[in-house]
Motif scaffolding. Structure first.
Motif, PDB file in Angstrom:
ATOM      1  N   ASP A 101       8.877 -11.985 -87.976  1.00  0.00           N
ATOM      2  CA  ASP A 101       8.249 -11.765 -86.356  1.00  0.00           C
ATOM      3  C   ASP A 101       8.794 -12.896 -85.563  1.00  0.00           C
ATOM      4  OD1 ASP A 101       6.518  -9.700 -87.013  1.00  0.00           O
ATOM      5  OD2 ASP A 101       4.980 -11.058 -87.890  1.00  0.00           O
ATOM      6  N   LEU A 102       9.430 -13.784 -86.182  1.00  0.00           N
ATOM      7  CA  LEU A 102       9.963 -15.071 -85.173  1.00  0.00           C
ATOM      8  C   LEU A 102       8.613 -15.709 -84.718  1.00  0.00           C
ATOM      9  CD1 LEU A 102      12.792 -13.394 -85.403  1.00  0.00           C
ATOM     10  CD2 LEU A 102      13.158 -15.386 -83.569  1.00  0.00           C
ATOM     11  N   THR A 103       7.549 -15.848 -85.454  1.00  0.00           N
ATOM     12  CA  THR A 103       6.509 -16.581 -85.002  1.00  0.00           C
ATOM     13  C   THR A 103       6.035 -17.597 -85.860  1.00  0.00           C
ATOM     14  OG1 THR A 103       4.811 -14.852 -85.603  1.00  0.00           O
ATOM     15  CG2 THR A 103       5.660 -14.833 -83.162  1.00  0.00           C
ATOM     16  N   ARG A 179      -1.133 -14.187 -81.196  1.00  0.00           N
ATOM     17  CA  ARG A 179       0.124 -14.699 -82.312  1.00  0.00           C
ATOM     18  C   ARG A 179       1.329 -13.693 -82.005  1.00  0.00           C
ATOM     19  NH1 ARG A 179      -2.169 -14.162 -87.684  1.00  0.00           N
ATOM     20  NH2 ARG A 179      -3.496 -12.754 -86.643  1.00  0.00           N
ATOM     21  N   VAL A 180       1.380 -12.928 -81.070  1.00  0.00           N
ATOM     22  CA  VAL A 180       2.133 -11.905 -80.497  1.00  0.00           C
ATOM     23  C   VAL A 180       2.922 -12.677 -79.461  1.00  0.00           C
ATOM     24  CG1 VAL A 180       1.254  -9.760 -81.608  1.00  0.00           C
ATOM     25  CG2 VAL A 180       0.651 -10.489 -79.176  1.00  0.00           C
ATOM     26  N   VAL A 181       4.236 -12.090 -79.183  1.00  0.00           N
ATOM     27  CA  VAL A 181       5.513 -12.804 -78.348  1.00  0.00           C
ATOM     28  C   VAL A 181       5.221 -12.193 -76.802  1.00  0.00           C
ATOM     29  CG1 VAL A 181       6.999 -12.977 -80.181  1.00  0.00           C
ATOM     30  CG2 VAL A 181       7.058 -11.014 -79.097  1.00  0.00           C
ATOM     31  N   LYS A 182       4.319 -11.254 -76.997  1.00  0.00           N
ATOM     32  CA  LYS A 182       4.219 -10.711 -75.471  1.00  0.00           C
ATOM     33  C   LYS A 182       2.721 -10.281 -75.286  1.00  0.00           C
ATOM     34  CE  LYS A 182       6.700  -7.154 -72.906  1.00  0.00           C
ATOM     35  NZ  LYS A 182       7.236  -5.709 -72.992  1.00  0.00           N
ATOM     36  N   ASN A 183       2.166 -10.775 -74.434  1.00  0.00           N
ATOM     37  CA  ASN A 183       0.804 -10.570 -74.369  1.00  0.00           C
ATOM     38  C   ASN A 183       0.137 -11.044 -72.886  1.00  0.00           C
ATOM     39  OD1 ASN A 183      -2.159 -10.676 -74.990  1.00  0.00           O
ATOM     40  ND2 ASN A 183      -1.789 -12.185 -76.661  1.00  0.00           N
ATOM     41  N   LYS A 209       6.661 -18.897 -80.350  1.00  0.00           N
ATOM     42  CA  LYS A 209       7.587 -17.849 -80.580  1.00  0.00           C
ATOM     43  C   LYS A 209       8.726 -18.794 -80.966  1.00  0.00           C
ATOM     44  CE  LYS A 209       8.837 -16.642 -75.916  1.00  0.00           C
ATOM     45  NZ  LYS A 209       8.797 -15.441 -75.035  1.00  0.00           N
TER      46      LYS A 209
ATOM     47  N   ARG B 344       5.911  -7.636 -84.840  1.00  0.00           N
ATOM     48  CA  ARG B 344       6.928  -6.622 -84.931  1.00  0.00           C
ATOM     49  C   ARG B 344       7.141  -6.489 -86.319  1.00  0.00           C
ATOM     50  NH1 ARG B 344      10.627 -10.370 -80.910  1.00  0.00           N
ATOM     51  NH2 ARG B 344       9.767 -12.491 -81.925  1.00  0.00           N
ATOM     52  N   THR B 412      -2.845  -5.687 -74.868  1.00  0.00           N
ATOM     53  CA  THR B 412      -1.943  -5.416 -73.797  1.00  0.00           C
ATOM     54  C   THR B 412      -0.765  -6.577 -73.862  1.00  0.00           C
ATOM     55  OG1 THR B 412      -1.548  -5.218 -71.235  1.00  0.00           O
ATOM     56  CG2 THR B 412      -3.606  -6.410 -71.931  1.00  0.00           C
ATOM     57  N   GLY B 413       0.491  -5.699 -73.687  1.00  0.00           N
ATOM     58  CA  GLY B 413       1.692  -6.693 -73.502  1.00  0.00           C
ATOM     59  C   GLY B 413       2.093  -6.948 -72.254  1.00  0.00           C
TER      60      GLY B 413
END
Lengths: 445, 464
Positions: A101-103, A179-183, A209, B344, B412-413
């Motif tokens: 995930d690169l996180t 924990r996600v790269v876009k949020n 990230k 991902r 939401t991204g």
């Protein structure tokens, strides 16, 4: 007014939270911040313990200063009060790392170097190179949004934080981001804590990230007797399609530490890319150096890396009483560098200058000639002059390090602008009793 | 005392204040047709000063208000859920300055995203964030939503490219946030404001970063016979340390819709999924990385990997990708463009589950999304006139949200919470977290007048 706290009660209470082995009371001299010696240094080992310390501190209105490795504690104004120095040294675990995930998620006291050692085998890293990167903790880097030359190509720590967990002044915990790269789920409260110098909460956990670690690297050092042609070279690079990871002017004093046999003004250009792209760019730089009659020395892979490690340790290698950051519009970098040199060279010996023409950051450091008559007055005058000149051109003059005698009379940050009332209101919400690093940040927040 | 309408007319002129219900209809919803509310009036300010004066009038009369750009948002963010006044900023559409030396531009909020890139293209620059609606959406709207787009994967979101804002606060005062090219000092209010969905104030001037066009760009189309294979290829590319500038997936339902529309890009309609992969940078790197991407796709079962031969082919692929929402919109009366993010590496596991959810509710679903950063867009085709179907859409959306949160994702991204996702906020944040957000909002908008009813659960917003 709060009566001065009873040392033995504070010590007893802290010991009951973290255990006797994790409290230093009274605090040894080396933990003094400017001239303030804390009552106690505390080393919590869990987030719950951090929360308990803050809960206690707020109830007693004791001032708490969070600390990572401690090497940037003098950055900012002298704190009004320091009762408890809260070290994150024991909060140093890597909590999650998912290479696919690169996180990653780490505790605040996790050191940058330790983290990257884990990530490099996966060809990933956090591309940060703040001063003294070998000592810095990730919590400290985030709390100060501290950066080095890599900011040119990779941005600031701010751009890599995807989530934080903070213990607030009252001991409650707050999570922001994820924990996600876009949020964009809710307000981006991460941004409040990045770069807030421990004045809004204590960072206990940070989610990042990561970036892929480039396959190859090289550095081209262009050398010359004066700034003009080096500036021409940097302008040429900035307007070209080349993609340097770092672009840094260094004066003769700084260069002599990096290349002892070449004490000249220099432009250091670092490339982190695929092998063919690194080779291509170094070739382009050779042609550029030839066309401008500049000398070029190049370093690849390990030699390049170690050159930049030395850049990061300059503050330790060269005697430093004063370290100034000018931040200006990128196009003003050389003008600010020259103005800084002019203003400070009468006040400093072994003055070193590093400047990033792509981001408008100029660092000037050195040893004060304070022993001379009116030495201090002259420095104060130079600083005030620089600040007036550059604040009128959208710039800032920031003290990263200075003797107390200067910091008492010269605000470390300068003018905040029209948004100060909003900042005050935010401080009021998160730290109504002003127990978190009081006075350290802008406008005495 | 004058009515607030009369006061607004005195500031803006009669023709720039509309309150005629027929004309207000155009403003009852944004790009998400599920939420419809009529504003009391719409005004057309032309300067920060007019915005500030109008805001002061409304603050005094305690009338709620919100800013609106092109109305292309997809979360109900630009809808006057509590009535009040919409500030239509389309006329504030001037590019005020372009400064190549500092690689920045200063624009008004109504400037269209693509118009900025077009204005600087000749000189060799571009503005990186590129939402699919970039031909219509405004930079002010992008700031409000922290908009993304396919190229976020490498270049980051709107927040990474905005250097400063001039903002009219909900009490009518004007403040500057950020350093507009140099660093600012103090708390990062600029970062906090971006993505606040119009609830912290109205941005009236925006300083953005311009980027140098890359030396080379290559766009690949890889087609797969299963969505799972395509998902695994995505994870493998990321894990290999390649950072494409875009890594997009379209499934069969999307491909069919695109190929039947004006956006037809020559996509293989018998594929289960295609990936559009773009690599940019120095020529030497691009050549090197394209080879590796092709290899990885083949190793993961790609039937065919084609590299666009020229700019025209490249543009055609992107027209197909960016026109996908429009193409899907044609095949049913309504389209629910969902937005969620997952780690991902979870793509191969989550995507089939999302199809199962749609099937369970008997819904037609098409997926077209930013696979490289795990930003899903499950789109549901439905008929808004059928209340029973609408209920099924809502139930499926809730399950999708719960699924994404369960695997460590987010609600939401890039589209925002708006009106549409408020109910899900407690899935991600605790009471304390939401309380902190509400208090931060109150710093900017103590009276609760600025785009009320959005982002946070309603009971947390002050009543008025």
């Amino acid at each position: 007014m709060v009566a001065s706290p009873e040392v033995s009660t504070v010590e007893r209470e802290l010991i009951s939270i973290v255990g006797a082995a994790n409290v230093l009371c009274p605090a040894p001299d080396e933990y003094a911040i400017d001239d303030r010696r804390p009552l106690a240094v505390v080393f919590p080992g869990t987030i719950e313990e951090v929360a308990a310390v803050l809960h206690f501190a707020q109830a007693r209105e004791l001032a708490v200063v969070p600390m990572g490795s401690g090497h940037r504690l003098s950055f900012g104004n002298p704190p009004e009060r320091v009762d408890i120095l809260l070290s994150t040294r024991r909060l140093n675990r890597m909590l999650e790392y998912e290479p696919a995930d690169l996180t990653a998620s780490v505790e605040a006291g996790c050191r940058l170097e330790a983290f990257n050692r884990e990530a490099l085998p996966h060809r990933q890293w956090l591309p940060f190179d703040p001063p003294d990167a070998d000592r810095a903790t990730l919590g400290g880097i985030v709390a100060t949004d501290d950066f080095g030359p890599l900011r040119h190509g990779y941005g600031r720590p701010r751009d890599y934080v995807i989530g934080v967990e903070v213990v607030r002044a009252d001991g409650t915990r707050l999570r922001a981001g994820g924990r996600v790269v876009k949020n964009v789920t809710g307000y981006d409260l991460n941004k409040l804590f990045v770069g807030s110098f421990g004045t809004l909460g204590v960072l206990v956990r940070v989610n990042f990230k990561l970036r892929p670690y480039p396959e190859a690297e090289a550095t081209a050092v262009l050398l010359g007797p004066e700034w003009e042609r080096l500036e021409t070279a940097s302008q040429h690079i900035l307007r070209s399609e080349l993609l340097p990871a770092a672009l840094l002017f260094s004066n003769a004093e700084a260069t002599s530490t990096l290349l002892p046999d070449r004490p000249q003004k220099a432009l250091l250009v670092r490339f982190l890319e695929t092998p063919p792209a690194v080779a291509y760019q170094v070739d382009r730089l050779r042609a550029l150096a030839r066309s401008l009659s500049l000398d070029l020395v190049d370093f690849t892979n390990d030699a390049s890396r170690s050159l930049w490690e030395t850049v990061g340790r300059l503050r330790r290698r060269l005697p430093t009483d004063l370290l100034l950051r000018l931040s200006v519009l990128p196009a003003h970098t050389m003008a600010a560098l020259r103005a800084g040199e002019r203003a400070l060279s009468p006040c400093l010996t072994s003055m070193y200058v590093l400047a990033q023409p792509g981001t408008g950051i100029v660092h000037i450091g050195g040893r004060l000639r304070a022993e001379e008559a009116n030495g201090l007055a002259r420095v104060m005058e130079a600083l005030a002059h620089l600040r007036t000149a550059w604040e009128s051109r959208r710039g800032h003059v920031i003290l990263e390090q200075a003797p107390l005698a200067i910091k008492r009379n010269f605000d470390a940050w300068g003018d905040v602008g029209s948004s100060l009332p909003l900042m005050r209101a935010l401080k009021q919400i998160f730290d109504p009793k002003r127990i978190l690093s009081p006075g350290r940040f802008v406008a005495g927040l | 005392m004058m009515s607030w309408i009369a006061e607004l007319k005195a500031i803006l002129g009669d023709e720039d204040v509309i309150a005629d219900p027929e004309r207000l209809l155009a403003y009852e919803c944004d790009g998400l047709s599920l939420h419809k509310h009529l504003p009391s009036a719409v005004i057309f300010p032309e300067s920060a000063e007019e915005v500030a004066r109008a805001v002061k009038v409304l603050a005094r009369h305690r009338v709620p208000f919100l800013a609106r750009g092109a109305g292309t948002g997809l979360s109900g963010g630009a809808v006057a859920v509590q009535g009040g006044v919409i500030f239509e900023l389309a006329r504030m559409n001037r590019i005020l300055a372009i400064d190549y030396e500092n690689q920045l531009a200063v624009v008004e909020p109504g400037v269209i995203n693509l118009a900025l890139t077009r204005a600087v293209a000749e000189a060799g620059y571009f503005y990186a964030p590129d939402p699919s609606s970039q031909m219509a959406c405004t930079l002010g709207g992008n700031v409000a939503e922290n908009a993304g787009g396919p190229h976020c994967l490498k270049y980051g979101m709107t927040g990474h490219h905005v250097l400063g804002l001039e903002v009219v606060l909900p009490d009518g005062t004007i403040v500057m946030l950020g350093g507009h090219g140099a660093d600012a000092v103090g708390y990062d209010l600029l970062g906090l404001f971006i993505g606040s969905e119009g609830t912290f104030g109205i941005a009236t001037k925006i300083t953005v970063r311009l980027m140098r066009q890359p030396q080379a760009v290559k766009t690949l189309l890889a087609d797969f016979l299963s969505v799972e294979d395509a998902s695994r290829a995505v994870s493998a590319i990321i894990a290999a340390g390649i950072l494409p500038s875009a890594l997009e997936m379209m499934d069969r339902a999307t491909i069919e819709a695109v190929e039947a529309s004006v956006y037809a890009a020559g996509l293989p309609t018998d594929a289960a999924a295609v990936l559009i992969i773009e690599v940019d940078g120095l020529e030497a790197s691009v050549v090197y990385e394209v080879e590796r991407v092709v290899e990885i796709c083949r190793a993961h079962g790609a039937r065919q990997v084609v590299v666009a031969r020229d700019e025209a082919e490249r543009a055609r692929l992107w027209a197909g990708r960016k026109g996908a929402f429009g193409a899907l919109g044609r095949i049913s009366p309504d389209l629910m463009v969902q937005d969620a993010v997952i780690p991902r590496s979870k793509l191969p596991e989550v995507l089939p589950e999302i199809y199962r959810i749609a099937a369970r509710y008997g819904l037609r679903m098409a997926n077209v999304f930013h696979a490289g950063d795990g930003n899903l867009h499950p789109n549901i085709c439905f008929d808004g006139r059928d209340p029973e179907e609408v209920e099924r859409v809502k139930a499926a959306c809730r399950e999708i949200m719960e699924l994404c949160v369960r695997v460590g994702g987010a609600l939401t991204g890039e589209h925002g919470i708006g009106l549409d996702k408020i109910a899900y906020m407690p899935l991600v944040f605790t009471e304390d977290d939401l309380e902190a957000m509400a208090r931060v909002r109150a710093v900017f908008d103590p009276e609760g007048l600025c785009n009320p009813g959005k982002v946070l659960p309603v009971r947390r917003c002050r009543a008025f």
